[in-house]
Design a protein around this motif. Structure first.
Motif, mmCIF file in Angstrom:
data_model
loop_
_atom_site.group_PDB
_atom_site.id
_atom_site.type_symbol
_atom_site.label_atom_id
_atom_site.label_comp_id
_atom_site.label_asym_id
_atom_site.label_seq_id
_atom_site.Cartn_x
_atom_site.Cartn_y
_atom_site.Cartn_z
ATOM 1 N N SER A 1 3.638 -3.288 64.154
ATOM 2 C CA SER A 1 3.841 -1.945 63.600
ATOM 3 C C SER A 1 3.536 -0.884 64.646
ATOM 4 N N ASP A 2 4.273 0.228 64.580
ATOM 5 C CA ASP A 2 3.996 1.354 65.470
ATOM 6 C C ASP A 2 2.924 2.266 64.891
ATOM 7 N N VAL A 3 2.576 2.058 63.622
ATOM 8 C CA VAL A 3 1.539 2.878 62.976
ATOM 9 C C VAL A 3 0.542 1.906 62.337
ATOM 10 N N MET A 4 -0.466 1.505 63.096
ATOM 11 C CA MET A 4 -1.355 0.450 62.628
ATOM 12 C C MET A 4 -2.162 0.857 61.405
ATOM 13 N N VAL A 5 -2.469 2.153 61.260
ATOM 14 C CA VAL A 5 -3.211 2.565 60.067
ATOM 15 C C VAL A 5 -2.367 2.290 58.819
ATOM 16 N N ALA A 6 -1.041 2.485 58.919
ATOM 17 C CA ALA A 6 -0.158 2.181 57.790
ATOM 18 C C ALA A 6 -0.091 0.682 57.545
ATOM 19 N N LYS A 7 -0.101 -0.126 58.616
ATOM 20 C CA LYS A 7 -0.059 -1.581 58.455
ATOM 21 C C LYS A 7 -1.337 -2.091 57.787
ATOM 22 N N HIS A 8 -2.491 -1.559 58.209
ATOM 23 C CA HIS A 8 -3.749 -1.942 57.563
ATOM 24 C C HIS A 8 -3.720 -1.566 56.079
ATOM 25 N N ALA A 9 -3.171 -0.382 55.781
ATOM 26 C CA ALA A 9 -3.099 0.059 54.384
ATOM 27 C C ALA A 9 -2.188 -0.847 53.575
ATOM 28 N N GLU A 10 -1.067 -1.251 54.156
ATOM 29 C CA GLU A 10 -0.166 -2.194 53.479
ATOM 30 C C GLU A 10 -0.894 -3.494 53.151
ATOM 31 N N ARG A 11 -1.629 -3.994 54.117
ATOM 32 C CA ARG A 11 -2.308 -5.278 53.909
ATOM 33 C C ARG A 11 -3.413 -5.171 52.859
ATOM 34 N N TRP A 12 -3.978 -3.982 52.669
ATOM 35 C CA TRP A 12 -4.926 -3.786 51.577
ATOM 36 C C TRP A 12 -4.235 -4.007 50.230
ATOM 37 N N MET A 13 -2.927 -3.679 50.162
ATOM 38 C CA MET A 13 -2.184 -3.812 48.905
ATOM 39 C C MET A 13 -1.672 -5.227 48.658
ATOM 40 N N TYR A 14 -1.745 -6.093 49.656
ATOM 41 C CA TYR A 14 -1.176 -7.437 49.505
ATOM 42 C C TYR A 14 -1.783 -8.192 48.327
ATOM 43 N N ASP A 15 -3.085 -8.065 48.123
ATOM 44 C CA ASP A 15 -3.719 -8.768 47.005
ATOM 45 C C ASP A 15 -3.061 -8.401 45.683
ATOM 46 N N TRP A 16 -2.840 -7.102 45.481
ATOM 47 C CA TRP A 16 -2.209 -6.634 44.227
ATOM 48 C C TRP A 16 -0.795 -7.183 44.113
ATOM 49 N N LEU A 17 -0.033 -7.114 45.176
ATOM 50 C CA LEU A 17 1.356 -7.579 45.142
ATOM 51 C C LEU A 17 1.427 -9.078 44.854
ATOM 52 N N LEU A 18 0.580 -9.849 45.508
ATOM 53 C CA LEU A 18 0.590 -11.296 45.297
ATOM 54 C C LEU A 18 0.126 -11.662 43.891
ATOM 55 N N ARG A 19 -0.864 -10.924 43.380
ATOM 56 C CA ARG A 19 -1.321 -11.185 42.003
ATOM 57 C C ARG A 19 -0.211 -10.962 40.995
ATOM 58 N N ASN A 20 0.722 -10.074 41.328
ATOM 59 C CA ASN A 20 1.815 -9.753 40.414
ATOM 60 C C ASN A 20 3.099 -10.507 40.748
ATOM 61 N N PHE B 1 5.418 0.217 53.593
ATOM 62 C CA PHE B 1 5.565 -0.054 52.154
ATOM 63 C C PHE B 1 4.242 0.200 51.439
ATOM 64 N N LEU B 2 4.137 1.366 50.825
ATOM 65 C CA LEU B 2 2.925 1.767 50.097
ATOM 66 C C LEU B 2 3.321 2.447 48.799
ATOM 67 N N PRO B 3 3.843 1.681 47.833
ATOM 68 C CA PRO B 3 4.315 2.294 46.586
ATOM 69 C C PRO B 3 3.197 2.972 45.813
ATOM 70 N N GLY B 4 3.530 4.116 45.209
ATOM 71 C CA GLY B 4 2.571 4.830 44.373
ATOM 72 C C GLY B 4 2.440 4.187 43.004
ATOM 73 N N LYS B 5 1.676 4.823 42.130
ATOM 74 C CA LYS B 5 1.351 4.237 40.823
ATOM 75 C C LYS B 5 2.589 3.952 39.984
ATOM 76 N N ILE B 6 3.545 4.875 39.981
ATOM 77 C CA ILE B 6 4.730 4.693 39.140
ATOM 78 C C ILE B 6 5.527 3.475 39.590
ATOM 79 N N ILE B 7 5.793 3.369 40.895
ATOM 80 C CA ILE B 7 6.572 2.246 41.399
ATOM 81 C C ILE B 7 5.805 0.933 41.227
#
Length: 401
Positions: free
Chosen positions: A272-291, A244-250
């Motif tokens: 996760s089978d793709v840990m780089v994607a999981k790390h990237a998702e967790r970078w976005m958690y702050d933004w998602l939680l703030r919203n 789950f890595l939505p772009g700017k529009i989403i």
């Protein structure tokens, strides 16, 4: 500028925007149930079979499905198996030769350039099965052991839908076109058999539309579905999404929806089978939680599902991940289903997953999972994933046909 970006997503979607009402739909949980249904449909097919998938593995599940396809071919069913040339490249020549000797028409979906070490071109990420142009399945499951329930090992979490009716006919036509490389003009296929009627009982009917994303062919229909859902939702949306890595529009639409009072829940992967994607998702958690977006991580196994349900009224399901690779770099296939009973059923399943199989991610709890090093790793992962579709995919702009 935001309106112009959104308009690009919506380009090329009007021709297939209408729902078809003459369809019977059944929700299928992944694992053993899915593969039992698949084998049953293969055994019952009498004319033709199309199976198109990203991964076809040469393991127990792949061998089981291959044996069923070969048995169908031997009873004079025309069987067409199309697998992505990148994700399924480990299939041995012996395995493919056995399929072809049994009468199965096998082909790789090939990129523009490929070797053992690189791959340039969009990938066939859709997962679709159609039998006799009458019934089919669309979802997120590949043909491999990890999507099946193996002894002592739970399957990855995934979903699909069984469809009988008009949309199954459309899926059949799409499979023929994909198999033949989208010819400019194509003769009528068995999908167009005028004698094939679908008499779906009214109480069992669902409104369904087929949705595709294929950047080369200017198809952005699944992206448009998510835009429609986020723009017009009234009360709540539940999303279950791997990678789950939505772009700017989403992201902008997610924020706007929560501001007008829409409750949004997102279930992402824990393991996760793709840990780089999981790390990237967790970078976005702050933004998602703030919203004010509720976040949950699925714990028992890898999450591979791709479903979004809106207002207990309709849902979209298929191969599309909410990230730029699915939006721009892969061939994706979803179906949108308008059926209140089924939408409610899907929501109940997702709520049960949240309550019993997920870890809630809260702002306070998330703080304790990060330090400077972890934050840096997550930021690097996020930047890498953002650029991945540029690095991994080369676009060949074809003439409009």
């Amino acid at each position: 500028m935001p309106a112009q970006q959104t308009a690009k997503y919506l380009a090329g979607t009007k021709a297939s925007a209408a729902f078809s009402d003459n369809n019977k739909v059944k929700l299928i949980r992944g694992g053993r149930v899915y593969f039992e249904m698949l084998l049953s449909m293969i055994e019952q097919a009498s004319e033709n079979i199309h199976l198109q998938t990203y991964i076809f593995a040469e393991d127990k599940t792949g061998t089981m499905v291959a044996d069923a396809l070969m048995a169908a071919a031997k009873r004079d069913v025309q069987v067409y198996l199309l697998a992505d040339g990148y994700a399924s490249q480990t299939l041995s020549k012996k395995f493919i030769d056995k399929l072809q000797r049994a009468g199965v028409h096998f082909r790789f979906f090939e990129p523009l350039l490929k070797s053992r070490h690189y791959y340039f071109g969009r990938r066939l990420h859709q997962k679709v099965f159609v039998a006799d142009g009458r019934c089919g399945m669309v979802g997120g499951l590949n043909i491999a052991d990890r999507y099946n329930d193996m002894p002592g090992i739970p399957s990855w979490l995934d979903f699909a839908v069984f469809i009988e009716g008009e949309v199954a006919r459309q899926l059949c036509v799409l499979c023929w076109k994909t198999w033949n490389g989208f010819p400019v003009k194509m003769e009528a296929t068995s999908c167009d058999d005028a004698s094939r009627k679908f008499d779906i009982v009214k109480d069992e009917a669902s409104s369904v539309r087929m949705r595709r994303n294929d950047w080369v062919r200017r198809k952005n229909e699944i992206s448009a579905t998510y835009i429609e859902m986020l723009r017009h939702s009234k009360s709540h949306i539940t999303i279950i999404s791997s990678y789950f890595l939505p772009g700017k529009i989403i992201r902008r639409l997610l924020r706007n929806a929560t501001k007008r009072g829409v409750k949004i829940k997102v279930i992402t992967a824990g393991p996760s089978d793709v840990m780089v994607a999981k790390h990237a998702e967790r970078w976005m958690y702050d933004w998602l939680l703030r919203n004010n977006i509720e976040l949950y991580e699925y714990q028992p196994a890898v999450l591979h599902a791709k479903v979004a349900v809106c207002d207990s009224e309709w849902f979209t399901i298929g191969s599309y991940n909410i990230n730029n690779i699915s939006a721009y770099a892969s061939i994706e296939l979803n179906v949108d289903v308008r059926n209140k009973a089924m939408a409610t059923e899907m929501e109940n399943i997702m709520e049960d997953i949240i309550q019993n199989k997920c870890l809630a991610i809260t702002a306070d709890g998330h703080v304790y999972t990060k330090n400077m090093l972890i934050r840096f790793i997550r930021w690097c992962s996020y930047q890498f994933i953002r650029m991945a579709f540029y690095m991994l995919t080369f676009y060949f702009k074809q003439r409009r046909r």
